[in-house]
Enzyme design. Structure first.
Site, PDB file in Angstrom:
ATOM      1  CE1 TYR A  26       3.111  38.659  74.883  1.00 56.08           C
ATOM      2  CE2 TYR A  26       2.071  39.691  73.006  1.00 56.08           C
ATOM      3  CZ  TYR A  26       2.663  38.602  73.587  1.00 56.08           C
ATOM      4  OH  TYR A  26       2.822  37.452  72.856  1.00 56.08           O
TER       5      TYR A  26
ATOM      6  CG  PHE B 233      10.582  34.172  69.192  1.00 55.79           C
ATOM      7  CD1 PHE B 233      10.157  35.414  69.646  1.00 55.79           C
ATOM      8  CD2 PHE B 233      10.963  33.225  70.137  1.00 55.79           C
ATOM      9  CE1 PHE B 233      10.105  35.706  71.014  1.00 55.79           C
ATOM     10  CE2 PHE B 233      10.921  33.504  71.502  1.00 55.79           C
ATOM     11  CZ  PHE B 233      10.490  34.742  71.945  1.00 55.79           C
ATOM     12  N   PRO B 234       9.332  35.000  64.389  1.00 52.14           N
ATOM     13  CG  PRO B 234       8.043  36.529  63.175  1.00 52.14           C
ATOM     14  CD  PRO B 234       8.173  35.908  64.542  1.00 52.14           C
ATOM     15  CG  LEU B 235      11.741  39.074  62.079  1.00 54.55           C
ATOM     16  CD1 LEU B 235      11.540  40.558  62.369  1.00 54.55           C
ATOM     17  CD2 LEU B 235      12.266  38.874  60.657  1.00 54.55           C
ATOM     18  N   GLY B 236      13.459  35.567  64.912  1.00 53.64           N
ATOM     19  CA  GLY B 236      14.411  35.108  65.935  1.00 53.64           C
ATOM     20  C   GLY B 236      14.121  35.706  67.299  1.00 53.64           C
ATOM     21  N   GLY B 237      13.130  36.588  67.383  1.00 54.49           N
ATOM     22  CA  GLY B 237      12.715  37.110  68.691  1.00 54.49           C
ATOM     23  C   GLY B 237      13.688  38.114  69.263  1.00 54.49           C
ATOM     24  CG  PHE B 238      13.498  38.774  73.373  1.00 54.73           C
ATOM     25  CD1 PHE B 238      12.908  40.023  73.545  1.00 54.73           C
ATOM     26  CD2 PHE B 238      12.776  37.651  73.756  1.00 54.73           C
ATOM     27  CE1 PHE B 238      11.635  40.150  74.093  1.00 54.73           C
ATOM     28  CE2 PHE B 238      11.506  37.760  74.307  1.00 54.73           C
ATOM     29  CZ  PHE B 238      10.937  39.006  74.476  1.00 54.73           C
TER      30      PHE B 238
ATOM     31  N   PRO C 221      17.476  38.683  67.031  1.00 55.76           N
ATOM     32  CG  PRO C 221      16.535  40.642  66.157  1.00 55.76           C
ATOM     33  CD  PRO C 221      17.248  40.104  67.370  1.00 55.76           C
TER      34      PRO C 221
HETATM   35  N1  LIG Z   1       2.786  32.636  71.640  1.00 53.74           N
HETATM   36  C1  LIG Z   1       3.915  32.971  72.210  1.00 53.74           C
HETATM   37  O1  LIG Z   1       4.343  32.354  73.157  1.00 53.74           O
HETATM   38  C2  LIG Z   1       4.700  34.122  71.675  1.00 53.74           C
HETATM   39  C3  LIG Z   1       6.026  34.304  72.076  1.00 53.74           C
HETATM   40  C4  LIG Z   1       6.727  35.362  71.524  1.00 53.74           C
HETATM   41  C5  LIG Z   1       6.122  36.210  70.617  1.00 53.74           C
HETATM   42  N2  LIG Z   1       4.818  36.008  70.256  1.00 53.74           N
HETATM   43  C6  LIG Z   1       4.157  36.861  69.244  1.00 53.74           C
HETATM   44  O2  LIG Z   1       4.954  36.835  68.093  1.00 53.74           O
HETATM   45  C7  LIG Z   1       5.232  38.162  67.663  1.00 53.74           C
HETATM   46  C8  LIG Z   1       6.590  38.198  67.009  1.00 53.74           C
HETATM   47  O3  LIG Z   1       7.595  37.847  67.920  1.00 53.74           O
HETATM   48  P1  LIG Z   1       8.668  38.894  68.465  1.00 53.74           P
HETATM   49  O4  LIG Z   1       8.239  40.272  68.199  1.00 53.74           O
HETATM   50  O5  LIG Z   1       8.974  38.505  69.850  1.00 53.74           O
HETATM   51  O6  LIG Z   1       9.944  38.503  67.649  1.00 53.74           O
HETATM   52  P2  LIG Z   1      10.366  38.707  66.104  1.00 53.74           P
HETATM   53  O7  LIG Z   1       9.248  39.229  65.307  1.00 53.74           O
HETATM   54  O8  LIG Z   1      11.016  37.441  65.704  1.00 53.74           O
HETATM   55  O9  LIG Z   1      11.535  39.778  66.241  1.00 53.74           O
HETATM   56  C9  LIG Z   1      11.350  41.001  66.831  1.00 53.74           C
HETATM   57  C10 LIG Z   1      12.720  41.637  67.010  1.00 53.74           C
HETATM   58  O10 LIG Z   1      13.290  41.888  65.740  1.00 53.74           O
HETATM   59  C11 LIG Z   1      13.523  43.285  65.578  1.00 53.74           C
HETATM   60  N3  LIG Z   1      13.129  43.613  64.208  1.00 53.74           N
HETATM   61  C12 LIG Z   1      11.874  43.580  63.682  1.00 53.74           C
HETATM   62  N4  LIG Z   1      11.913  43.892  62.376  1.00 53.74           N
HETATM   63  C13 LIG Z   1      13.212  44.113  62.068  1.00 53.74           C
HETATM   64  C14 LIG Z   1      13.875  44.476  60.881  1.00 53.74           C
HETATM   65  N5  LIG Z   1      13.211  44.652  59.735  1.00 53.74           N
HETATM   66  N6  LIG Z   1      15.231  44.626  60.919  1.00 53.74           N
HETATM   67  C15 LIG Z   1      15.916  44.460  62.063  1.00 53.74           C
HETATM   68  N7  LIG Z   1      15.333  44.110  63.235  1.00 53.74           N
HETATM   69  C16 LIG Z   1      13.993  43.947  63.231  1.00 53.74           C
HETATM   70  C17 LIG Z   1      12.683  43.985  66.605  1.00 53.74           C
HETATM   71  O11 LIG Z   1      13.298  45.173  67.057  1.00 53.74           O
HETATM   72  P3  LIG Z   1      12.740  46.634  66.645  1.00 53.74           P
HETATM   73  O12 LIG Z   1      11.576  46.906  67.534  1.00 53.74           O
HETATM   74  O13 LIG Z   1      13.911  47.510  66.899  1.00 53.74           O
HETATM   75  O14 LIG Z   1      12.372  46.572  65.213  1.00 53.74           O
HETATM   76  C18 LIG Z   1      12.659  42.937  67.729  1.00 53.74           C
HETATM   77  O15 LIG Z   1      13.835  43.057  68.521  1.00 53.74           O
HETATM   78  C19 LIG Z   1       5.127  38.987  68.940  1.00 53.74           C
HETATM   79  O16 LIG Z   1       4.892  40.340  68.660  1.00 53.74           O
HETATM   80  C20 LIG Z   1       4.013  38.311  69.660  1.00 53.74           C
HETATM   81  O17 LIG Z   1       2.783  38.844  69.226  1.00 53.74           O
HETATM   82  C21 LIG Z   1       4.116  34.978  70.763  1.00 53.74           C
END
Ligand SMILES: NC(=O)c1ccc[n+]([C@@H]2O[C@H](COP(=O)([O-])OP(=O)(O)OC[C@H]3O[C@@H](n4cnc5c(N)ncnc54)[C@H](OP(=O)(O)O)[C@@H]3O)[C@@H](O)[C@H]2O)c1
Length: 284
Positions: free
Chosen positions: A58, A208-213, A215
């Protein structure tokens, strides 16, 4: 509902934190505001988060360097989980790094950047020709991870982006303590795997618990959230916590306000009727 679950031989709060969003746009390069990223991490840990998900690819290196600056020396109860199996090119493209020497270098790079002697849990992230899981033996990579465990570089092995068959194969070779796959309210292909891991007491960590890139957006979800006095994404997180006892959440955010909202989602109690309505959203 239990607010903790076993991860390897540690107990962590089910609401954790994913560090990927702390790097720059496209998870490449530095963040716009490094001070804000450090503040978000410290606030998460101050609020009780003791499970942080990261990777040295990352940035690359960026999130690990920020974690170290923000949190080292680490609190005793903090479990930092990383993943190996990928690398970036100079333009930020995601490439596989699945050879035994690449996996070893991946773990060593994480240890160095995080200033740790041993990683508590390392996920073997399968990256092949396509980004979603695809079938095929992963025995060679798992063997390499077992050797790294024997060498004392890591305590526990997890898997990421794997099929149920790949998990089953790996499990015949070594103990697997968690699976980290794409899963959320509207992306539920892994439903059976979540349940079978729950039966076996193994953590399932939805990425991607929130839908990732992009949401999750749903009119039905927004209407339901309004009735509950919560935000739609809080309800999406609460659904994951209610989904099974073994889900460990790692929502990612670079925003202090979003961090607070996400942590508060752990307090949201969803009735049986609400859960049924949410289940229907994911299947329409
Ligand atoms: N193993 C794998 O292949 C893999 C792939 C992807 C991710 N991951 C891991 O999974 C974790 C979570 O995934 P992710 O961060 O990609 O996606 P996510 O948690 O599904 O969503 C993150 C997105 O949601 C926004 N967000 C977060 N909280 C919010 C809220 N309360 N209200 C509105 N928007 C909100 C964030 O923007 P803001 O910054 O503006 O809040 C960001 O754009 C990563 O940090 C990583 O450690 C692993």
């Amino acid at each position: 509902m239990q607010d903790t679950f076993k991860l390897g031989d540690r107990i962590v709060r089910r609401m954790g934190y994913g560090a990927m969003q702390l790097a720059g746009p496209g998870v490449f390069g530095p963040p716009k505001d490094r001070g804000a990223a450090i503040a978000v991490l410290r606030a998460a840990v101050d609020a009780g988060v003791n499970h942080i998900d990261t990777s040295d690819y990352y940035g690359p290196y960026v999130t690990n360097e920020i974690i170290r600056e923000a949190l080292h020396p680490y609190p005793d109860d903090l479990v930092i989980v990383t993943k190996v199996g990928g690398k970036r090119d100079e333009k930020g493209a995601w490439l596989p790094a699945q050879q035994p020497d690449e996996l070893k270098r991946g773990v060593e790079d994480n240890l160095k950047r995080l200033a740790l002697d041993v990683m508590e849990v390392v996920n073997l992230r399968i990256i092949g020709a396509v980004h979603a899981p695809s079938e095929g033996s992963i025995a060679q990579q798992v063997e390499a991870m077992v050797r790294l465990k024997e060498e004392g570089l890591l305590r526990h092995i997890g898997l990421s982006n794997v099929t149920a068959a790949q998990f089953a194969e790996a499990r015949t070779m070594t103990e697997i303590v968690c699976v980290q796959n794409h899963y959320n309210l509207v992306h539920r292909e892994d439903g059976d795997l979540v349940d079978s891991l729950a039966r076996d007491g193994i953590a399932y960590v939805p990425f991607f618990p929130l839908g990732g890139f992009s949401p999750i957006q749903s009119g039905a979800l927004s209407a339901l959230a309004e009735k509950l006095g919560a935000t739609p994404l809080q309800v999406a997180l609460a659904w994951l916590l209610h989904r099974a006892p073994n889900t460990l959440l790692i929502p990612g955010t670079s925003s202090m306000a979003h961090l607070r909202e996400n942590l508060a989602a752990a307090e949201l109690k969803l009735s049986r009727e609400t859960l049924a309505e949410l289940d229907a959203i994911g299947t329409t």
